[in-house]
Structures are given as C-alpha cells and as structure tokens.
Design an enzyme around this catalytic site. Structure first.
Site, PDB file in Angstrom:
ATOM      1  N   LEU A   1       3.594 -10.875   1.879  1.00  0.00           N
ATOM      2  CA  LEU A   1       3.036  -9.644   1.294  1.00  0.00           C
ATOM      3  C   LEU A   1       2.939  -9.738  -0.226  1.00  0.00           C
ATOM      4  CD1 LEU A   1       4.982  -7.041   3.480  1.00  0.00           C
ATOM      5  CD2 LEU A   1       2.785  -8.152   3.932  1.00  0.00           C
TER       6      LEU A   1
ATOM      7  N   HIS B   1      -0.965  -5.502  -0.381  1.00  0.00           N
ATOM      8  CA  HIS B   1      -0.303  -4.831   0.743  1.00  0.00           C
ATOM      9  C   HIS B   1       0.469  -3.607   0.258  1.00  0.00           C
ATOM     10  CE1 HIS B   1      -0.539  -9.069   2.425  1.00  0.00           C
ATOM     11  NE2 HIS B   1      -1.086  -8.356   3.399  1.00  0.00           N
TER      12      HIS B   1
ATOM     13  N   ARG C   1      -2.810 -16.304   0.939  1.00  0.00           N
ATOM     14  CA  ARG C   1      -3.128 -17.734   0.827  1.00  0.00           C
ATOM     15  C   ARG C   1      -3.052 -18.238  -0.620  1.00  0.00           C
ATOM     16  NH1 ARG C   1      -6.294 -16.637   5.503  1.00  0.00           N
ATOM     17  NH2 ARG C   1      -5.975 -18.264   7.053  1.00  0.00           N
TER      18      ARG C   1
END
Ligand code: PAF
Length: 279
Positions: free
Chosen positions: A32, A36, A186
């Site tokens: 996260l 988020h 990512r």
C-alpha cells in the site's frame, strides 16, 4: 482494526454491522501507498465502517514472473490501514479464496479488447472474479477504486451493472509523487535510476494533452508519443491510446469535458507501468 483471514469469520462479523451501518470497501493487493491511503480516507468520510482487503489475486496475473515479483509488505500495510482509519481488514490465503480454481469465465467484450485487456489476456476475467467474490462476501454499500486503473474501473462498473450488485462505485483521482509519477505498488520494483526515468510517463501524458488541446489530431499525438518513447531506449512502449474514459473505445477527436482519456503502458526494466490522464 480487526483482521480476518476466513470468509466465514468476516461474514459473521459483518452480519450485524450491515443492518445498521454503511460499509465502504477498498479492495487492494497490498504494498500500500499514499494512493491507497486516499481511497481509505475517502471511504472513511463516506461510510460508517471501512473494510479493506489485501489479497494478491493469482487469477488476474497472466505472467508467473509478474505474480512472483509483486511486492508483499503486509506489516507495513497493516500500519497504513490502521492509520487511515480502516476498521476491518480481510487477508485471505489463496486456498481460502479459491478452494478450487474457478471455472467461471468472464468476458467483458469490447471493454477488454483494447489496452490492458489486449496486452494482458485473462487479466480482467481474474479481476472480475475476485471483485465479484469480495462484493458477495462483504456486501459493501460503496467500493473505491483508483483512476490509475481506468479500464479496471470501467470493467468493474459493467460487472456491477450486469450482476446487479447494490454497490456504488467511486473512482478516486490518481495520486502522484511530486515529480508526477503515478503512485503504484509496482514502483517499489524500480531501481533508483529507473525511478528517475519513470517520470517519462507523466511527461508524455502532459505533452499529449497539450498537443490535443492545441489542435493536433489524435494520430499526430499518438505518433509524437511513440517517437518520444523511442528516444528513450530504457523503455518499451506497449500502447498509447486516446479513448473514451467510460467505454475505453478509441476516440479520434476530443470528447466532452471529462470524457477523453489518454492512456499509456510501458515497460521499464522488469517493471510494467501504466498511467492515464482524463480531461
Ligand atoms: O487494483 C487492484 O489492486 C486489484 O486489481 C483489485 C481491484 C484489488 C483486484 O484484485
């Protein structure tokens, strides 16, 4: 914050809550970040109870290496969820979610024949299955998704409509680093050099926006973006598309305000990055 790893345990806990309190769901695959946190904070403002899920869904990965490399940072995730005001977190194992590999196959038609759907065959089938399962298990009033995954939002909107889930979908704006890079789990897999180079995506989107609003055609704009990426050999551009932000169908001119999306996907080293700009 209460933690659950079984469907039965979470259902039991939510049974009484549901009759008196509204439930906001933020589904995640963990690792996260501030993006988020923004989804969770929005859910916190709009619902009495906030539920999040942390589940790296194998069914939506069409590449085993990508699944293996997907960052997993569960302890830090708990801290972020707690700080953002999450009440309940669901962290199931793969066997809890998929006692058997699902036989169900979802086909989103034209929504998935372009961009992410075209380059990641089966991806939206997996997203649709897991989101439908989460909607069934949690039965939220509202569910929150980031605009960075624009095509995912369109697919889930259609899933919700086709299966009559009584869930309001909320698309939240992409959260960016100070240099414009869209926040993404990512990004953690980028090397320091790649992290600096990765700003190219946002620069390309900004350039495309400027070209389109300056009177260039969609074809001229896409060609300029392709040429821009070709001048940076560290990148392999997968696609640049100008599309309707709701239907994801290619657009050959600027649409009504808020309807035109410029979307990009590119590989940088071992990391695949996507971004978009809607105007
Ligand atoms: O956007 C994501 O993190 C995932 O695709 C989602 C919606 C949690 C489904 O696994």
């Amino acid at each position: 914050m209460l933690q659950f790893d079984t469907i039965a345990g979470l259902r039991q806990q939510l049974r009484s809550i549901r009759s008196t309190q509204s439930i906001g769901l933020v589904p995640t695959m963990g690792a996260l970040h501030e993006g988020h946190a923004t989804l969770l904070e929005t859910a916190r403002q709009e619902n009495e109870v906030v539920v999040s899920s942390v589940f790296v869904n194998p069914v939506q990965f069409n590449n085993a290496d990508d699944l293996a490399r997907y960052p997993r940072t569960l302890e830090a995730d708990y801290n972020l969820l707690d700080a953002a005001g999450c009440d309940l977190v669901f962290v199931p194992s793969v066997s809890e979610m998929y006692a058997d590999s699902p036989l169900l196959q979802l086909n989103f038609g034209a929504l998935e024949t372009t961009m992410e759907g075209a380059f990641r065959p089966g991806h939206f089938n997996g997203v649709g299955i897991v989101v439908a399962k989460l909607f069934n298990i949690i039965q939220p009033d509202r569910a929150y998704f980031g605009q960075k995954d624009l095509q995912q939002v369109a697919v889930i909107r259609r899933l919700t409509k086709d299966l009559s889930f009584p869930v309001e979908l909320i698309r939240c704006p992409t959260v960016r680093e100070a240099d414009g890079l869209a926040m993404s789990s990512r990004n953690r897999n980028l090397t320091a050099t790649e992290r600096t180079q990765a700003t190219l995506l946002f620069r390309a989107l900004t350039q495309a926006h400027k070209m389109l609003t300056g009177g260039h055609t969609t074809a001229q704009t896409k060609n300029a973006i392709k040429a821009l990426f070709e001048s940076y050999p560290a990148f392999t551009l997968e696609y640049v598309e100008i599309a309707n932000a709701d239907t994801l169908q290619p657009a050959d001119e600027i649409l009504a305000p808020g309807q035109t999306a410029i979307c990009l996907a590119a590989h940088l080293g071992k990391v695949r990055l996507i971004d978009n700009l809607v105007f």
